[in-house]
Design an enzyme around this catalytic site. Sequence first.
Site, PDB file in Angstrom:
ATOM      1  N   HIS A  46       0.828  -1.198   0.000  1.00  0.00           N
ATOM      2  CA  HIS A  46       0.000   0.000   0.000  1.00  0.00           C
ATOM      3  C   HIS A  46       0.867   1.255   0.000  1.00  0.00           C
ATOM      4  CE1 HIS A  46      -3.785   2.062   0.561  1.00  0.00           C
ATOM      5  NE2 HIS A  46      -3.191   2.837   1.463  1.00  0.00           N
ATOM      6  N   GLU A  68      -2.358  -5.498  -4.572  1.00  0.00           N
ATOM      7  CA  GLU A  68      -3.034  -5.167  -3.323  1.00  0.00           C
ATOM      8  C   GLU A  68      -4.425  -5.798  -3.280  1.00  0.00           C
ATOM      9  OE1 GLU A  68      -4.060  -1.081  -1.474  1.00  0.00           O
ATOM     10  OE2 GLU A  68      -2.184  -0.872  -2.570  1.00  0.00           O
ATOM     11  N   ASN A 434      25.948 -23.282  -7.256  1.00  0.00           N
ATOM     12  CA  ASN A 434      26.670 -24.531  -7.306  1.00  0.00           C
ATOM     13  C   ASN A 434      26.136 -25.502  -6.260  1.00  0.00           C
ATOM     14  OD1 ASN A 434      29.008 -26.387  -6.615  1.00  0.00           O
ATOM     15  ND2 ASN A 434      29.732 -25.386  -8.485  1.00  0.00           N
TER      16      ASN A 434
END
Lengths: 699, 152
Positions: A46, A68, A434
């Site tokens: 918001h 939202e 990795n």
Amino acid sequence: MDMNQYLSMFIDESNDHLQSLNEKMLELESNPTDLGIVQVIFRSAHTLKGMAATMGFEDLAALTHQMENVLDLVRNEKLAMQEFIFDTLFKGLDALESMVQDITQGGEGKADVTAIVESLQAIVRGDIPAAGAPAAAAAPTAAPAAASTIAVKDSKGIQLDEFQQSVIEQSMAEGHQALYMEVAIREDCQLKAVRAYMVFDLLERYGDVIKSEPSTQDIEQDKFERSFSLYYVTQKDPAELEPMVTSISEIESVNVTRLDAQSLKEMSAAPAAEPEATEAPAPVASTPAPVPAAAPAAPKPAAAAAPKAAKAPAPAPSRTIRVDIDRLDVLMNLFSELLIDRVRLEQLASEVKVPALTDTVEHMGRVSTDLQNIVLKLRMVPVDTVFNRFPRMVRDLAKSLDKKLDLIIIGSETELDRTVIDEIGDPLVHLLRNSVDHGVEPVADRIAAGKEETGTVKLSAFHSGNHVFIEIEDDGRGINRENVLNKAIKNGIVSQDVANTMKDEEVYQLLFAPGFSTAEVISDVSGRGVGLDVVKSKITSLGGHVMVTSELGKGTKFSVQLPLTLSIISAMLIRVGSEKYAIPLTSIVETGIIKAKQVRDLHGSQLIPYRDTHIPLLSLSRVFEVPDFDEREEEETEIVVIRKGDKLAAIAVENFIGQNEIVLKSLGSYLPETRGISGATILGDGQVALIIDPNAFIK
Amino acid sequence: MDELKVIVFKLATEEYGIEVDKVQTIERMMPITRVPKTLGFVKGVINLRGVVIPVIDLRGRFNLPAQEYNDQTRIIIVEVEKMQVGFIVDSANDVVDIKRSSIEKPPEVVGGVKARYLDGVAKLDEERLLVMLNLPEVLDKTEVVQLESIED
């Protein structure tokens, strides 16, 4: 208004919000029913939306708004989080991130996000594709069906924010009445703002107006048509109120509706006005049905959130300011000038021998030492700034590889110099990849090996002496010594004979050889043309080391050792003829003196005995072509034994000046890279001394 | 703007000009730290109020005969494309305004300095000619490397 001055603040804060959104989303993913987290996410989104709208970044604001809407349903328990929603929201976050990135680079933060918006809208409509199905952008025509079930009669309700809503809920709980009033003023009214004011004035006497549409401000400025509506909390009976309002002259009608929890929810959440409605099909596109027994349910989210918030470390009011890194550099430069002047003053004071002056200079010396410590600390940044992007990365990575794993981060508050932080991100990304890709096994293999389904990758950082260690440890399959050796022999990196005598640690170091990859199948993640050799050279260039330990079947640990700071190092100052050089203390093994007759010539290179072996002796005066010194004319020569990995060499110098903390400076971009020189520093007398790069002396 | 403010400095017998906004400061001679294995005209680095700046001998750069430094010698610190470099020159003591229109294309050879280092020649009055330096060319490193390989 000139927005530029707020732009950098906006960028910084947006990045903060995006980061916290990312973190909280990950948290929520592992705990999807915790509405407390949803509240935090919602608030963050918001704020971000508000900021973006204020700054005029419409696309950013619009996308956040859609996200939202979804979050709003979730926090009101009208929608349960699930994989598709998470994926879509994450995609949204990525898009927001790239928009902010664009803004950072001077762009307008525009991006084509229609696909994401459509997915988000589909979620709001309850149109969620079956798990695993591609995010089919459902046709917006599906909307009306859901929307039509909205219970609010004429959608004239005013949207309330969560604060106002909770005020009303609380008032109702305390036995007040919540009313929704629509007041119309007669068409021929001359001063409608005055009439409206009288209505408000009257109402304020018996209760509180929570929110009005248009706002009181607009009403005062006459910015409304003939009617206005408001939420009102009072003890008075509506039947009593109505005639009181109508008795104000020129009021045409008053329409009072009593609200209970259920109707309040419906009304306040309904779209208020046209512009909202065009953006999205009603945020609350749900029927009242999913709200179980509204009255007790309404306060529940708040109640559930409260203890959670108390438990989490309350976001303390910020006690920091942001400073442009360039300014810190300027501060640093000014400070080193001050140090140089201090040395000069100390010299003068000792010549003049006036006690008052000497005292003052001594005091100045102490103050500037303290100042130096503070200036250095200013440049320290927690590794958190690098680590915080990893949870998200590992999540996506694990998903794409179809593995299950937990990332545990320890010691993210460990501080490192800004210059190191900037450089260390990429090598760490690589090592983490990795571990996830080659280290942790797929679920099936783990089960077969009798391990838990979910693998663990532990990322930890800690201080030790003058160094910071960053370790990446997985509980995966470990490194197979034979595989590595076979590959190395095949690539001609080592010979079979040497291979047989190698210790495990040495074998693991082969992974860092250029062009080495043990991956049998090139996955999405590896095989990008960058090997661990790049990681190693990066870390080495930062003055660090990387070590590998591994146990077959149990896991692998990469341990990266880094200097605390790159800008200030301890160094040994040495003299060769009229020139002074600095050698970083980290690469010095020891200093000593050798006699000329101990030096042996072997194939044109010189060797000296050192412990029970011989090491090469390098002549600084010849390598650097020093005009006024040559150690070959000396009976005895001072040497500095330096180390690169496990290789040693000795450098001949004229004499030692001593150990010093030096500030690293670059030689500027004009000079070509000089082999053997890694930079320069300014000495106490204002002279520039070059810093020797010992790594260049050992092949 | 057809007026141009120019710092005037001397090198051997010629007078040269650098636009004033390219010049950061003019310093007296100061201790220079030699940097090994660089080109001959790169004299080394200096400490200019906490910043390490490479300095080049402009006589050397233009292949003019070397001369001992004296108290007239100056280091002109210029900044081109965020790169700071100091030029050692015989002397620098004048700032003049010249008309852009008075700058002519450089002749093929002026005082031994290759024409490519020059932006043009400005006529100050009947007696005085000012050679305008083309800084990016003077500082061009790729050309320096080529020069090196020819010398080898």
